[in-house]
Design a protein around this motif. Structure first.
Motif, mmCIF file in Angstrom:
data_model
loop_
_atom_site.group_PDB
_atom_site.id
_atom_site.type_symbol
_atom_site.label_atom_id
_atom_site.label_comp_id
_atom_site.label_asym_id
_atom_site.label_seq_id
_atom_site.Cartn_x
_atom_site.Cartn_y
_atom_site.Cartn_z
ATOM 1 N N PRO A 265 47.591 34.871 13.685
ATOM 2 C CA PRO A 265 47.976 35.503 14.957
ATOM 3 C C PRO A 265 49.078 36.541 14.775
ATOM 4 C CG PRO A 265 47.773 33.132 15.213
ATOM 5 C CD PRO A 265 47.681 33.407 13.743
ATOM 6 N N GLY A 266 48.901 37.689 15.408
ATOM 7 C CA GLY A 266 49.893 38.755 15.334
ATOM 8 C C GLY A 266 49.687 39.718 14.188
ATOM 9 N N ASP A 267 48.654 39.506 13.377
ATOM 10 C CA ASP A 267 48.442 40.358 12.200
ATOM 11 C C ASP A 267 48.301 41.828 12.579
ATOM 12 O OD1 ASP A 267 46.575 41.738 10.065
ATOM 13 O OD2 ASP A 267 47.386 39.964 9.064
ATOM 14 N N GLY A 268 47.436 42.115 13.551
ATOM 15 C CA GLY A 268 47.229 43.499 13.958
ATOM 16 C C GLY A 268 48.488 44.137 14.529
ATOM 17 N N LYS A 269 49.267 43.353 15.291
ATOM 18 C CA LYS A 269 50.506 43.882 15.861
ATOM 19 C C LYS A 269 51.523 44.198 14.765
ATOM 20 C CE LYS A 269 50.054 41.449 20.275
ATOM 21 N NZ LYS A 269 50.644 40.418 21.172
ATOM 22 N N ILE A 270 51.545 43.380 13.712
ATOM 23 C CA ILE A 270 52.475 43.632 12.611
ATOM 24 C C ILE A 270 52.118 44.938 11.922
ATOM 25 C CG2 ILE A 270 53.185 42.815 10.322
ATOM 26 C CD1 ILE A 270 52.954 39.952 11.462
ATOM 27 N N GLN A 271 50.844 45.165 11.727
ATOM 28 C CA GLN A 271 50.432 46.420 11.102
ATOM 29 C C GLN A 271 50.812 47.615 11.961
ATOM 30 O OE1 GLN A 271 46.409 47.024 9.233
ATOM 31 N NE2 GLN A 271 46.195 48.476 10.901
ATOM 32 N N GLU A 272 50.517 47.513 13.250
ATOM 33 C CA GLU A 272 50.722 48.652 14.149
ATOM 34 C C GLU A 272 52.188 48.872 14.507
ATOM 35 O OE1 GLU A 272 48.228 48.119 17.540
ATOM 36 O OE2 GLU A 272 46.392 47.975 16.367
ATOM 37 N N ASN A 273 52.966 47.784 14.608
ATOM 38 C CA ASN A 273 54.322 47.894 15.146
ATOM 39 C C ASN A 273 55.435 47.537 14.168
ATOM 40 O OD1 ASN A 273 53.287 48.535 17.796
ATOM 41 N ND2 ASN A 273 52.753 46.380 17.990
ATOM 42 N N ALA A 274 55.069 47.171 12.935
ATOM 43 C CA ALA A 274 56.095 46.829 11.942
ATOM 44 C C ALA A 274 55.936 47.663 10.673
ATOM 45 C CB ALA A 274 56.049 45.334 11.620
ATOM 46 N N THR A 275 54.865 47.435 9.920
ATOM 47 C CA THR A 275 54.749 48.121 8.627
ATOM 48 C C THR A 275 54.490 49.618 8.772
ATOM 49 O OG1 THR A 275 52.397 47.528 8.451
ATOM 50 C CG2 THR A 275 53.990 46.039 7.429
ATOM 51 N N SER A 276 53.592 49.996 9.675
ATOM 52 C CA SER A 276 53.289 51.427 9.814
ATOM 53 C C SER A 276 54.499 52.247 10.263
ATOM 54 C CB SER A 276 52.102 51.635 10.765
ATOM 55 O OG SER A 276 50.903 51.162 10.180
ATOM 56 N N PRO A 277 55.246 51.831 11.309
ATOM 57 C CA PRO A 277 56.448 52.584 11.678
ATOM 58 C C PRO A 277 57.493 52.616 10.566
ATOM 59 C CG PRO A 277 55.777 51.154 13.478
ATOM 60 C CD PRO A 277 54.956 50.766 12.290
ATOM 61 N N ALA A 278 57.607 51.525 9.815
ATOM 62 C CA ALA A 278 58.585 51.497 8.727
ATOM 63 C C ALA A 278 58.197 52.459 7.610
ATOM 64 C CB ALA A 278 58.717 50.075 8.178
ATOM 65 N N LEU A 279 56.923 52.540 7.318
ATOM 66 C CA LEU A 279 56.461 53.491 6.294
ATOM 67 C C LEU A 279 56.667 54.933 6.761
ATOM 68 C CD1 LEU A 279 53.258 51.608 5.143
ATOM 69 C CD2 LEU A 279 55.172 52.239 3.663
ATOM 70 N N GLN A 280 56.470 55.168 8.040
ATOM 71 C CA GLN A 280 56.728 56.503 8.579
ATOM 72 C C GLN A 280 58.213 56.841 8.477
ATOM 73 O OE1 GLN A 280 55.071 56.247 12.543
ATOM 74 N NE2 GLN A 280 53.033 55.762 11.741
ATOM 75 N N ALA A 281 59.062 55.835 8.654
ATOM 76 C CA ALA A 281 60.503 56.060 8.531
ATOM 77 C C ALA A 281 60.871 56.425 7.097
ATOM 78 C CB ALA A 281 61.263 54.813 8.971
ATOM 79 N N VAL A 282 60.217 55.805 6.130
ATOM 80 C CA VAL A 282 60.453 56.139 4.723
ATOM 81 C C VAL A 282 60.015 57.580 4.449
ATOM 82 C CG1 VAL A 282 59.819 55.609 2.330
ATOM 83 C CG2 VAL A 282 60.289 53.751 3.943
ATOM 84 N N GLU A 283 58.918 57.991 5.037
ATOM 85 C CA GLU A 283 58.457 59.366 4.851
ATOM 86 C C GLU A 283 59.450 60.370 5.444
ATOM 87 O OE1 GLU A 283 53.595 59.104 4.603
ATOM 88 O OE2 GLU A 283 54.515 59.182 6.598
ATOM 89 N N LYS A 284 60.232 59.930 6.426
ATOM 90 C CA LYS A 284 61.226 60.811 7.046
ATOM 91 C C LYS A 284 62.582 60.759 6.357
ATOM 92 C CE LYS A 284 59.102 60.562 11.640
ATOM 93 N NZ LYS A 284 59.266 60.095 13.056
ATOM 94 N N GLY A 285 62.678 59.962 5.289
ATOM 95 C CA GLY A 285 63.918 59.968 4.530
ATOM 96 C C GLY A 285 64.597 58.636 4.322
ATOM 97 N N LYS A 286 64.171 57.609 5.045
ATOM 98 C CA LYS A 286 64.758 56.289 4.838
ATOM 99 C C LYS A 286 64.359 55.776 3.457
ATOM 100 C CE LYS A 286 65.374 53.349 8.178
ATOM 101 N NZ LYS A 286 65.241 52.322 9.259
ATOM 102 N N SER A 287 65.234 55.046 2.796
ATOM 103 C CA SER A 287 64.923 54.526 1.465
ATOM 104 C C SER A 287 63.822 53.476 1.564
ATOM 105 C CB SER A 287 66.160 53.910 0.819
ATOM 106 O OG SER A 287 66.489 52.676 1.447
ATOM 107 N N PRO A 288 62.988 53.324 0.512
ATOM 108 C CA PRO A 288 61.956 52.288 0.541
ATOM 109 C C PRO A 288 62.517 50.896 0.784
ATOM 110 C CG PRO A 288 61.497 53.833 -1.231
ATOM 111 C CD PRO A 288 62.854 54.189 -0.687
ATOM 112 N N GLU A 289 63.700 50.620 0.243
ATOM 113 C CA GLU A 289 64.308 49.305 0.436
ATOM 114 C C GLU A 289 64.697 49.089 1.895
ATOM 115 O OE1 GLU A 289 65.396 45.581 -0.228
ATOM 116 O OE2 GLU A 289 64.564 46.882 -1.792
ATOM 117 N N ASP A 290 65.322 50.099 2.495
ATOM 118 C CA ASP A 290 65.696 49.988 3.905
ATOM 119 C C ASP A 290 64.452 49.935 4.795
ATOM 120 O OD1 ASP A 290 68.354 49.965 3.242
ATOM 121 O OD2 ASP A 290 68.699 52.086 3.703
ATOM 122 N N GLY A 291 63.430 50.693 4.405
ATOM 123 C CA GLY A 291 62.183 50.651 5.156
ATOM 124 C C GLY A 291 61.547 49.276 5.112
#
Length: 431
Positions: free
Chosen positions: A392-418
């Motif tokens: 339960p919640g798998d799709g929400k984690i992809q859409e609202n956790a990992t994907s936004p964090a990866l986008q933040a890394v692309e904008k300059g956040k470090s991979p560790e912080d992402g």
């Protein structure tokens, strides 16, 4: 669109329906009538494009005592949120509801709210109709058969032949296979491409990471409903690998299905694209006729393959006509109907007999160089050994956790912080 797992848009693949399709299953003539012998009204809820409009009319013609109302929602996210809300309220759901694989775990966690298709479905509809892993994905822990499988999204790789040639890389569908043999070889080829051209190798780290994630045995939540983000080293290894490649210039930093991403296909903003079967229509529509013949697809995929996308039809306990609803769902997911849906929308069938039909296997796509995409994706589907377990919640984690964090890394956040951002967001979602 349904987040990162969107279904192909209507008309995205121009397909010509072949005449005289040999029936592979039910003839649709067995639907029951009302207790008074009158007409039964059924409702069905779907999202984006399932290719059912003509099929529902056909079913009504075959069953004059059945009247079907189709509720169709444009976006998968709002659709599934409403589904869960109505499920909790025990009111308002259709007799047949479509459920996308990314949201299926939230439904499988509540099997008591759905009819067991093994009990109410037509007796001649057996699990053997589907690929093993597709049937297993629609079955709850307690054995309840919640959903009949509709389509699947076997993975292949799409790429721009002209862009690879400009970098001195091979471009023939056979010659490129070593580039896409593993994620290591894929990212190594990406380094070469970036060095030679100064351009991006793929569209976004999120799209690559999602494909890698879908190849794991267990998703973001395990069978004990525990978050796996911190405990599964494979997830972290994938994160480190894809963010490192992105920081070496391989990502175009485009948010999937955004206007900028759509335009990126036309401008050649990236050279490769992870391609579940439904993505071919997206590529064709967004790249446009001016790029016809430049895109190709090969059956090589890093890690051997996988599945990304696909849906199920379920019958909630709320239905006043569960037997008739199950008969409709069974008919819609019969091989011959799924081939018709494929011909209309490009949604690839999950039924064993459909994958052996010449009408599917012989279908070619001229936009991608007249390759037999039916044969290609049927072979890719066979490479998937089992369904990934998603809690339960798998799709929400992809859409609202990992994907936004990866986008933040692309904008300059470090991979560790992402990574920390993704973990914290996932914990909030998982509760």
């Amino acid at each position: 669109m349904r987040g990162q797992q969107t279904r192909v848009l209507a008309g995205a693949i121009a397909l010509v329906a072949a005449a005289g399709l040999t029936a592979c299953g039910d003839d649709g003539g067995s639907a029951g009538s009302g207790s008074d012998g009158g007409q039964i009204e059924l409702t069905i809820g779907t999202f984006t494009e399932f290719g059912y409009e003509d099929l529902l009319k056909e079913y009504e013609d075959l069953n004059p005592n059945i009247k079907i109302t189709h509720h169709k929602t444009g976006q998968g996210g709002p659709y599934h949120q409403q589904l869960l809300t109505k499920l909790a309220a025990n009111s308002g759901l259709e007799d047949v509801v479509a459920i996308e694989e990314g949201h299926l775990p939230d439904v499988l966690d509540k099997p008591h709210l759905f009819n067991n298709l093994a009990d109410i479905g037509p007796s001649d509809v057996k699990p053997e109709r589907w690929l093993d892993w597709k049937y297993e994905a629609g079955t709850a822990k307690d054995g309840t058969w919640v959903g009949y499988g509709t389509d699947i999204g076997p993975l292949a790789m799409c790429y721009r032949k002209d862009l690879l040639e400009a970098a001195g890389l091979p471009s023939d569908p056979e010659a490129v296979k070593p580039l896409f043999e593993s994620w290591e070889s894929y990212f190594e080829a990406g380094d070469t491409y970036v060095e030679k051209t100064g351009k991006a190798w793929f569209d976004s780290t999120s799209q690559i990471f999602n494909a890698m994630q879908n190849q794991l045995d267990v998703g973001y939540v395990d069978e004990d409903n525990k978050l796996t983000l911190e405990s599964n080293q494979d997830i972290r290894d994938n994160w480190d690998q894809v963010t490192a490649a992105g920081n070496r210039g391989q990502t175009a930093k485009l948010v999937a299905f955004s206007p900028e991403w759509n335009n990126g296909f036309k401008q050649g903003a990236f050279a490769t694209k992870t391609c579940p079967s439904w993505m071919l229509g997206v590529v064709k529509e967004q790249a446009g006729p001016e790029n016809a013949g430049k895109w190709a697809v090969t059956d090589a995929f890093p890690g051997g393959g996988g599945n990304w996308g696909g849906s199920f039809l379920a019958v909630p306990k709320q239905s006043q006509h569960p037997k008739e609803a199950a008969e409709l769902a069974a008919w819609l997911t019969a091989p011959e109907q799924q081939i018709k849906a494929f011909q209309k929308t490009g949604n690839f069938p999950s039924q064993v007999d459909a994958l052996e039909e010449p009408q599917l296997l012989d279908f070619t796509n001229d936009y991608f160089g007249n390759v037999k995409v039916g044969t290609l994706f049927a072979a890719q589907a066979q490479k998937v050994e089992k369904a990934q377990f998603k809690g339960p919640g798998d799709g929400k984690i992809q859409e609202n956790a990992t994907s936004p964090a990866l986008q933040a890394v692309e904008k300059g956040k470090s991979p560790e912080d992402g990574w920390e951002q993704a973990v914290e967001a996932a914990k909030r979602i998982a509760g």
